[in-house]
Design an enzyme around this catalytic site. Structure first.
Site, short mmCIF file in Angstrom:
data_model
loop_
_atom_site.label_atom_id
_atom_site.label_comp_id
_atom_site.label_asym_id
_atom_site.label_seq_id
_atom_site.Cartn_x
_atom_site.Cartn_y
_atom_site.Cartn_z
N MET A 78 -16.89 1.61 10.02
CA MET A 78 -16.79 0.18 10.35
C MET A 78 -16.32 -0.60 9.14
O MET A 78 -16.84 -0.42 8.03
CB MET A 78 -18.15 -0.33 10.83
CG MET A 78 -18.16 -1.78 11.22
SD MET A 78 -17.00 -2.12 12.58
CE MET A 78 -16.59 -3.82 12.23
N HIS B 74 -8.07 3.81 6.71
CA HIS B 74 -8.08 2.95 7.90
C HIS B 74 -9.02 1.77 7.70
O HIS B 74 -8.63 0.61 7.92
CB HIS B 74 -8.52 3.78 9.12
CG HIS B 74 -8.58 3.01 10.39
ND1 HIS B 74 -7.56 2.99 11.31
CD2 HIS B 74 -9.55 2.21 10.91
CE1 HIS B 74 -7.90 2.22 12.33
NE2 HIS B 74 -9.11 1.74 12.12
N GLU B 75 -10.25 2.05 7.29
CA GLU B 75 -11.22 0.96 7.15
C GLU B 75 -10.84 0.03 6.01
O GLU B 75 -11.04 -1.19 6.10
CB GLU B 75 -12.62 1.51 6.97
CG GLU B 75 -13.09 2.46 8.06
CD GLU B 75 -12.93 1.93 9.47
OE1 GLU B 75 -12.98 0.70 9.65
OE2 GLU B 75 -12.77 2.74 10.39
N HIS C 276 -8.12 -2.36 7.10
CA HIS C 276 -8.63 -3.43 7.94
C HIS C 276 -8.94 -4.70 7.14
O HIS C 276 -9.06 -5.79 7.74
CB HIS C 276 -9.92 -2.99 8.65
CG HIS C 276 -9.72 -2.45 10.03
ND1 HIS C 276 -8.94 -3.07 10.97
CD2 HIS C 276 -10.22 -1.34 10.64
CE1 HIS C 276 -8.97 -2.38 12.09
NE2 HIS C 276 -9.73 -1.32 11.92
#
Length: 865
Positions: free
Chosen positions: A269, A303-304, A307
Site C-alpha cells: 500500500m 510500484h508503490e 504511486h
C-alpha cells in the site's frame, strides 16, 4: 468491536453517474491515538468547511467503532445521531471544528481493514474504505486533508511509532509509555493514511534527489528479518532514480519508510511516506526466495514508490477512477522492470499474466470496463482489468504518442493536477493536448468491457508484387453490454519473405479503428509471412490464417522477440487444442520448432525458457467452446512427453549447462536457472528413469530457493519415493518461515497428480494451515482453484471444497474471500454436469446467512452474469 459487514436483502449500489462533490471538505485533521491492541482510543479534531450554499448536515462515515463523545467548536453536543454507521451532525455555519472520541479493538479486527494487529504489531490498511474503521470521517478520495498524528503507546511493547509524512517530535510519558508526532504537509485522501506501532528495526539508507535533497530511507521489519531487506532497499533507491530520469518526478518528503507485515490483504500500500507491505514483497535472500520473488519485490517496491506521484500527489476523484492511478502505475512499474533486465522476457511475463487473469475476467460474468459504472463493494474492483488491462490502455497511448510526446503529456498531467483528485478523462485529455492527438474514439477503452478479437488474412499476388492484408475486429457481448462499437487498436506489423527470411519493409503501426480495414503492400516479390501485434501492441486476441509452417518460420526468424515467442506459443496452442478435441495431434512441427529454438546461439537462456514452455491448461481451455479438463491435460502431457523424448539430449545439455553455476542474482544467471528448471521438467515428462533422482539431487544440492522449489515442483507431480522425502525435508527446514511454508502449500495444491484434491483436503486440516492469514489462504485455496484439472474434477468435490473454505473465510476476511470466487464463476465454459455443480455451490454461498457484501456481489454476479 470491528464487526463483519453483512449483506442486506438489497445491498445499495453505488453508481458513477450519481457522483456529487462532497458537501464538506476537511482541510486539516489532528489525530491523537492512545494505542492498545484490545482498546485503542482515537481523538480526532477536524476543521470542516461547507463547500457550497446548502443546508445538509455533516456526515462522517464510520464502521464498527464505539463513539464516546462529540464536540462542535469546543462544546459537547448531544444532537448527533448514527445512521447506517455514519455520524450525522447538524451544523448551521460554514466552518467548524469537530472533535470526536471513539474506541476500537485492533486485536479483534480480522478483516485487516482500518487499524489491526499483526504479529504483535499494530498497523493500518485504509484503501479503499478502511479509515472509517479508525475514526469518523468523510471516507472518500476527493476529500483532501493535511494530517497531524500523535501516537502514545507502551514503550516496551511498541518502541517504534511511525506515521505518514515527517517526524516532528517524540518523548517519554513517564509511565512506561512514550509518544511520537508526525506531520504530513501534503493534502491527501484518508485512504492514504497510515500508522504503525511495533517492535521493529530498520535497514536504513540515504537517497540524494536530483536537486540535492537528502532523503532518509528505512525498511522496518522484525529483528530476525533484517538481513532479508537488502534487495528491497536497493530496489527502492533504483526506482527513485528511475522515476527522476524517466518521468522527472522527485520525492518530496525528508523521510520514506516501508514496513513489512505478515497479515495483509494486498501486496502493498502506497500510503504517503509510509508504505505498508505484505512481507512476501520485502523479505528475500537466496535461501528463502525464488528469482520470481526477487523480481516481484523490485516491481512492487517500485510500484508503490511510483504511486507517490501517480496516486498520491495526483489522486483519483472517486473509486470509479481507480485505474487512473493503478493502470498508470502498473505501466510504470512494468517499464521499470523491463529496464532492469530483459525487456523481451518482461513483456512475455506481463502478457502471460494478462491472459491468465484478465482475459478470463473479460469473457466471464465479472467482466467490467476499466472505469466501471456501478459497484456494491469497491474492494471487488481491485481486479486484473483495473490494473493489468488498465496498464495496457496506457501502453497503447504511449505507443501512439511516441516517447517524447508521451513524456510531454505526462508532465502536463502531473503539473496540471498536482494536489488534486482527478479523473480518467483528465488523464486522457492531457494525452491529447500533450501528444497532439485525437483520442475521442479511443476513450471507448474506458467504457467498454471485453477483449477485442481481430481477424487478419494476408493474400499475395505474385505477378503484381502486391499483398493485401484484411483486418476485422469484433467485440463479444459482456454482461450489460450486448452491443459494442469498434475500438481503436494500435497494431504493429511487419512482413517477412518466406524464401529469404528477410524483412519486407520496416515495421508499421496500424491504427485499426473501423470494423473492417484493408491495407495494401507493394513490390512484394516473394510470398510474405505476417508478423502482427508485435510487442503485443494491443491487448487483443488475434486470429489469423497462418499455417503451422508459417508459425514455425516466425518462431525462427521474426526479429521482434515477443512476436517470435508468440508464434511458437500459437503453434503449440493449435497443436494442443487439436489434441484435446480429437485425442491425438501431429507433434512434429512443435518438436522441430522447439529444437531450433534450443539450438539458436543468438538467444539468451531466459528467452529460450519462455519460448519452449507449453501454454497452461487454463489458457488451452480458453481457446475451446467448452473446456474439457481431462482431455486438455492428456493432450498437454502427451506433447510434453514427446518433446521430452525427442529432444532428451538437448534438454540434458541445457540442464547440464546451468547445473554447476553458483547463485547470482543477475539477468544471465536467472535465465540459466529458469532454463534448467524447464529442462528438468521435460526430462521428467519423457519418463527418463533417472528423472526423480536428478530432481532430488538438485533439491538437496541447491544453494538457492529457485533451484530447490523447481526440483520440488517436478517431484510433487510424480510418483517416485523421492517426492515424500523432498516434501518432508522442505517442511522441516522451513516450518518456522511462514513465507516459505506458503510455497510448500501452493506447490502441492498445483500438483498434476490424480490425488491432488485429496492432498489439498488433508492440507486444509494441517496444523500450519489457517484462513486467518491471507497469504496462507491464497497459497492453498487460491492455488488449488486455478489447478484446472484438480479443481474441475468430475465429482464436483473440488467445487465443494473451495466453497466450504470461502464461506468460512468470509466470516473472517470478506475481502480476501471475495477475490477467490472467480474460478467458480466460469461455469458457463464447462459441460452441463460441471456447470450445474458450480452453480449449486455459488447458490449455496449466496444463501449463507450473514454473508458479506463483498461475497454477495461476487457470487450473485457470477450466477447472473
Amino acid at each position: 468491536m470491528l464487526d463483519v459487514q453483512t449483506a442486506t436483502a438489497h445491498p445499495a449500489v453505488t453508481r458513477r453517474e450519481d457522483y456529487r462533490p462532497p458537501d464538506w471538505q476537511v482541510p486539516e485533521i489532528a489525530l491523537d491515538l492512545d494505542l492498545d491492541p484490545a482498546s485503542t482510543r482515537v481523538n480526532a479534531t477536524l476543521n470542516v468547511v461547507r463547500t457550497s450554499a446548502h443546508d445538509r448536515p455533516l456526515v462522517l462515515d464510520g464502521a464498527g467503532q464505539t463513539p464516546l463523545s462529540v464536540k462542535v467548536d469546543g462544546v459537547a453536543i448531544n444532537d448527533w445521531r448514527i445512521e447506517e454507521d455514519a455520524l450525522v451532525i447538524p451544523l448551521s455555519g460554514s466552518a467548524h471544528v469537530i472533535e470526536t472520541e471513539v474506541e476500537i479493538a485492533p486485536d479483534r479486527n480480522t478483516q485487516l481493514m482500518g487499524l489491526y494487529a499483526s504479529g504483535g504489531n499494530l498497523c493500518t490498511q485504509c484503501e479503499a474504505e478502511g479509515f472509517r474503521r479508525i475514526t469518523f470521517f468523510p471516507d472518500r478520495p476527493d476529500v483532501l486533508t493535511r494530517y497531524k498524528v500523535r501516537m502514545a503507546a507502551d514503550k516496551a511493547r511498541f518502541p517504534v511509532l511511525l506515521a505518514n509524512g515527517d517526524p516532528v517530535g517524540a518523548g517519554d510519558l513517564g509511565d512506561g509509555r512514550h509518544w511520537a508526532e508526525w506531520h504530513d504537509p501534503y493534502p491527501k485522501p484518508c485512504y492514504l493514511f497510515a500508522m504503525v506501532a511495533g517492535d521493529l528495526v530498520a535497514n536504513r539508507a540515504t537517497f540524494i534527489t536530483r536537486s540535492g535533497r537528502q532523503v532518509a530511507l528505512g525498511i522496518w521489519v522484525r529483528p530476525a528479518d533484517l538481513p532479508k531487506t537488502a534487495h528491497a532497499i536497493e530496489a527502492l533507491k533504483t526506482s527513485m532514480k528511475w522515476d527522476e530520469d524517466v518521468y522527472g518526478r522527485e520525492y518530496d518528503l525528508d523521510v520514506f519508510n516501508i514496513v513489512a507485515v505478515d497479515d495483509f490483504n494486498f501486496g502493498a500500500m502506497e500510503n504517503k511516506g509510509l508504505n505498508i507491505f505484505n512481507s512476501r514483497y520485502i523479505l528475500a535472500d537466496a535461501e528463502t526466495a525464488t528469482d520470481y520473488d526477487f523480481d516481484a519485490i523490485a516491481a512492487v517496491v517500485a510500484h508503490e514508490y511510483f504511486h507517490n506521484w501517480s496516486g498520491n500527489r495526483v489522486t483519483c476523484r472517486d473509486w470509479f477512477q481507480l485505474s487512473l492511478k493503478e493502470g498508470f502505475t502498473v505501466f510504470r512499474d512494468q517499464s521499470f522492470s523491463a529496464d532492469q533486465g530483459s525487456a523481451a522476457v518482461k513483456r512475455i511475463e506481463d502478457v502471460r499474466g494478462l491472459r491468465a487473469a484478465q482475459f478470463p475476467e473479460d469473457s466471464g460474468p465479472l467482466a467490467h470496463a476499466i472505469r466501471p459504472d456501478a459497484y456494491l463493494e469497491i474492494s471487488n474492483f481491485y481486479t486484473a482489468t483495473i490494473y493489468n488491462k488498465g496498464a495496457e490502455v496506457i501502453r497503447m497511448m504511449a505507443t501512439m504518442l511516441g516517447p517524447k510526446q508521451f513524456r510531454a503529456a505526462t508532465d502536463l498531467y502531473f503539473d496540471r493536477f498536482d494536489g488534486t483528485a482527478a479523473t480518467c478523462e483528465d488523464f486522457v485529455a492531457c494525452m491529447e493536448e500533450g501528444g497532439g492527438i485525437d483520442l475521442t474514439q479511443f476513450r471507448l477503452w474506458y467504457s467498454q468491457a471485453g477483449t477485442p478479437r481481430v481477424s487478419a488474412s494476408l493474400t499475395h499476388e505474385p505477378g503484381s508484387g502486391r499483398a493485401v492484408l484484411k483486418l476485422a475486429q469484433r467485440m463479444p457481448p459482456t454482461p450489460g453490454q450486448p452491443d459494442k462499437k469498434p475500438m481503436v487498436l494500435p497494431l504493429k506489423l511487419k512482413l517477412f519473405g518466406a524464401e529469404t527470411a528477410q524483412p519486407i519493409g520496416s515495421e508499421q503501426l496500424i491504427l485499426l479503428s473501423d470494423a473492417e480495414e484493408q491495407i495494401s503492400f507493394e513490390t512484394v516479390t516473394e510470398r510474405p509471412v505476417l508478423s502482427i501485434n508485435r510487442g503485443f501492441s494491443a491487448p487483443v486476441i488475434v486470429e489469423t490464417d497462418r499455417s503451422a509452417a508459417d508459425l514455425a518460420f516466425l518462431s525462427a526468424h521474426d526479429d521482434d522477440p515477443f512476436a517470435r515467442y508468440e508464434a511458437m506459443q500459437q503453434l503449440m496452442l493449435d497443436t494442443l487444442v487439436e489434441g484435446a478435441k480429437h485425442g491425438q495431434a501431429d507433434h512434429a512441427a512443435v518438436i522441430a520448432a522447439v529444437a531450433n529454438t534450443l539450438q539458436d546461439p543468438h538467444l539468451d537462456s531466459a528467452f529460450i525458457a519462455e519460448a519452449v514452455l507449453l501454454p497452461s491448461d487454463s489458457f488451452i481451455g480458453d481457446q475451446m467452446a467448452l473446456v474439457d479438463p481431462e482431455a486438455i491435460f492428456r493432450a498437454r502431457e502427451a506433447l510434453r512427453r514427446d518433446l521430452g523424448r525427442a529432444l532428451e539430449a538437448q534438454w540434458r545439455a541445457a540442464y547440464d549447462g546451468a547445473r554447476a553455476a553458483k547463485f547470482e542474482y543477475s539477468p544471465s544467471a536467472k535465465g540459466q536457472r529458469r532454463l534448467k528448471t524447464v529442462a528438468l521438467g521435460y526430462i521428467a515428462a519423457s519418463g527418463a528413469v533417472d528423472a526423480a533422482s536428478l530432481a532430488f539431487g538438485q533439491f538437496e544440492a541447491a544453494d538457492n530457493m529457485t533451484d530447490r522449489q523447481g526440483a520440488l515442483t517436478t517431484l510433487v507431480s510424480g510418483n517416485a519415493p523421492e517426492r515424500i522425502a523432498a516434501l518432508d525435508i522442505f517442511y522441516n527446514r522451513y516450518s518456522d518461515n511462514a513465507l516459505v511454508l506458503d510455497k510448500w502449500f501452493s506447490t502441492q495444491a498445483l500438483s498434476a497428480r490424480d490425488d491432488t484434491l485429496a492432498m489439498v483436503t488433508e492440507l486444509a486440516r494441517h496444523r500450519d494451515f489457517t484462513l486467518a492469514n491471507p497469504n496462507r489462504a491464497r497459497a492453498l485455496v487460491g492455488a488449488f482453484s486455478v489447478n484446472q484439472r484438480a479443481f474441475n474434477q468430475a465429482s464436483g468435490e473440488g467445487y465443494r471444497f473451495v466453497a466450504d473454505q470461502l464461506i468460512a473465510l468470509d466470516k473472517l476476511n470478506p475481502q480476501t474471500a471475495a477475490k477467490l470466487i472467480p474460478p467458480l464463476g466460469r461455469w458457463r465454459r464447462f459441460d452441463e454436469a460441471r456447470a450445474a455443480m458450480m452453480r449449486a455451490e455459488l447458490e449455496r454461498i449466496v444463501a449463507t446467512p450473514g454473508l458479506s457484501k463483498d461475497m454477495f456481489e461476487q457470487a450473485s454476479r457470477s450466477l447472473a452474469g
